[in-house]
Design a protein around this motif. Structure first.
Motif, short mmCIF file in Angstrom:
data_model
loop_
_atom_site.label_atom_id
_atom_site.label_comp_id
_atom_site.label_asym_id
_atom_site.label_seq_id
_atom_site.Cartn_x
_atom_site.Cartn_y
_atom_site.Cartn_z
N LEU A 1 0.86 -1.19 0.00
CA LEU A 1 0.00 0.00 0.00
C LEU A 1 0.89 1.23 0.00
CD1 LEU A 1 -3.17 0.69 2.14
CD2 LEU A 1 -1.51 2.47 1.61
N ASP A 2 0.75 2.04 -1.05
CA ASP A 2 1.52 3.28 -1.14
C ASP A 2 0.56 4.44 -1.40
OD1 ASP A 2 3.71 4.91 -1.20
OD2 ASP A 2 4.50 4.19 -3.12
N VAL A 3 0.85 5.58 -0.82
CA VAL A 3 0.09 6.81 -1.10
C VAL A 3 1.05 7.70 -1.86
CG1 VAL A 3 -1.15 8.74 -0.09
CG2 VAL A 3 -1.24 6.50 1.03
N THR A 4 0.71 8.05 -3.11
CA THR A 4 1.69 8.75 -3.94
C THR A 4 1.45 10.25 -4.01
OG1 THR A 4 0.37 8.15 -5.88
CG2 THR A 4 2.26 6.75 -5.38
N ALA A 5 0.22 10.72 -3.73
CA ALA A 5 -0.04 12.16 -3.77
C ALA A 5 -1.35 12.48 -3.09
CB ALA A 5 -0.10 12.64 -5.23
N LYS A 6 -1.46 13.73 -2.61
CA LYS A 6 -2.76 14.22 -2.15
C LYS A 6 -3.36 15.02 -3.31
CE LYS A 6 -5.54 16.17 1.28
NZ LYS A 6 -5.75 16.91 2.48
N ARG A 7 -4.59 14.77 -3.65
CA ARG A 7 -5.18 15.39 -4.85
C ARG A 7 -5.93 16.65 -4.47
NH1 ARG A 7 -7.80 10.07 -7.64
NH2 ARG A 7 -9.71 11.20 -7.16
N PRO A 8 -6.13 17.53 -5.47
CA PRO A 8 -6.88 18.76 -5.19
C PRO A 8 -8.30 18.48 -4.70
CG PRO A 8 -5.90 18.82 -7.40
CD PRO A 8 -5.64 17.47 -6.86
N ASP A 9 -8.88 17.31 -5.08
CA ASP A 9 -10.25 17.01 -4.64
C ASP A 9 -10.30 16.43 -3.21
OD1 ASP A 9 -9.31 14.43 -4.95
OD2 ASP A 9 -10.69 13.86 -6.55
N GLY A 10 -9.14 16.40 -2.54
CA GLY A 10 -9.12 15.93 -1.15
C GLY A 10 -8.81 14.45 -1.01
#
Ligand code: ATP
Length: 290
Positions: free
Chosen positions: A16-25
């Motif tokens: 499980l990887d989180v690669t970015a926080k998006r503008p839509d939250g």
């Protein structure tokens, strides 16, 4: 026929990887997901002139529209243009709740498969997955399951070579984690390590369970939490009992270990059961025909 049964298989995250926080939250995810044989039993009946409703063996699981399975049924009838019908859903849950094993999502996907069959298949697999995405990010994966690479919020799926056969031990400590809170905590830190997702895919391609197990990694384990000592304790027990690798799944709090030896898996499960009530042995569950 107006009643059918389905198995709702739990998922584990091989990575499980989180690669970015998006503008839509939302967050961009990169995950290798796998269904396991641990499952809920779902019975679905079509009823006339009633809203969809559910019953469940676990009293603390909501049975109204907050239940993802009920939400899925309502979405199904609306999208299929079927009026004056509802689904009566009987759920017998074995998948631990709030464990990071997509229990609610698996139930929702099982209801979508069941209703699609009962109503003469108005949706093909792709359309059913699109509908599933409106119910929740993990629901599209749970439609067919198997071994998949999931990106986007988790709803963009590419099939991967099947996980080599193995035994999987699952242990859920008493506490559950709050997914929104864990994402908030993750946003506040800088992740120092990421899983070697390509290495895991290569291990799947070559059928190398040792290489795969060594690379399993979940970035949520890096989020500071005082309860991580319990997670670490479970992982150590799994490894001491012969697991080839052990990590937390999803946002936790369940931990799993991969074993090549059934007896060793059984031994680990029995040892963990002395301290933790919710321990299970399972097998890799292949992709379903939808
Ligand atoms: P994920 O891995 O997708 O983050 P999870 O395994 O952590 O999910 P679930 O077991 O799906 O979490 O349940 C989380 C919450 O969702 C529960 O506290 C419950 O109130 C709610 N819920 C809604 N539908 C269901 C369902 N069918 N089964 C279990 N919980 C459900």
């Amino acid at each position: 026929m107006n009643t059918t049964t389905e198995k709702a298989y739990a998922k584990i995250n091989i990575s499980l990887d989180v690669t970015a926080k998006r503008p839509d939250g939302y967050h961009d995810m990169l995950m290798v997901m796998q269904t396991v044989s641990l499952c809920d039993d779902i019975e679905v009946s079509l009823v006339e002139n009633q809203r969809s409703s559910a019953t469940c063996n676990l009293h603390f699981v909501p049975t109204d529209e907050r239940n993802l399975a009920v939400k899925a049924a309502e979405k199904f009838f609306k999208a299929a243009g079927i009026e004056g019908r509802g689904a009566l859903i009987k759920m017998h849950k074995l998948i631990p709740v709030g464990a990071g094993m997509a229990g609610g999502s698996a139930d929702a996907a099982a209801v979508l498969r069941a209703l699609n069959r009962l109503c003469g298949r108005p949706f093909d697999e792709k359309a059913l997955c699109d509908l599933a995405g409106e119910v929740g990010s993990d629901v599209p994966f749970c439609i067919a399951g198997g071994t998949m690479l999931a990106t986007g919020r988790g709803e963009i799926l590419s099939p991967l070579p099947e996980l080599p056969h193995c035994s999987i031990v699952i242990c859920k400590p008493e506490f559950s984690t709050s997914t929104p809170e864990l994402f908030r905590k993750l946003d506040a830190i800088k992740l120092r390590c990421h899983p070697d997702t390509n290495g895991i895919i290569e291990a799947l391609e070559s059928g190398d369970l040792v290489k795969l197990s060594r690379r399993m990694y979940n970035v949520f384990e890096d989020v500071p939490d005082r309860r991580h000592s319990t997670i670490a304790e479970i992982k150590s027990t799994m490894l001491d009992c012969g697991a080839m690798g052990s990590i937390m799944t999803g946002t936790g709090s369940a931990v799993f270990g991969i074993f090549s030896d059934d007896a060793a898996a059984q031994g680990a499960c029995e040892k963990l059961k002395k301290e933790f009530k919710l321990c299970y042995t399972a097998k890799d569950q292949p992709r379903l025909e939808v």
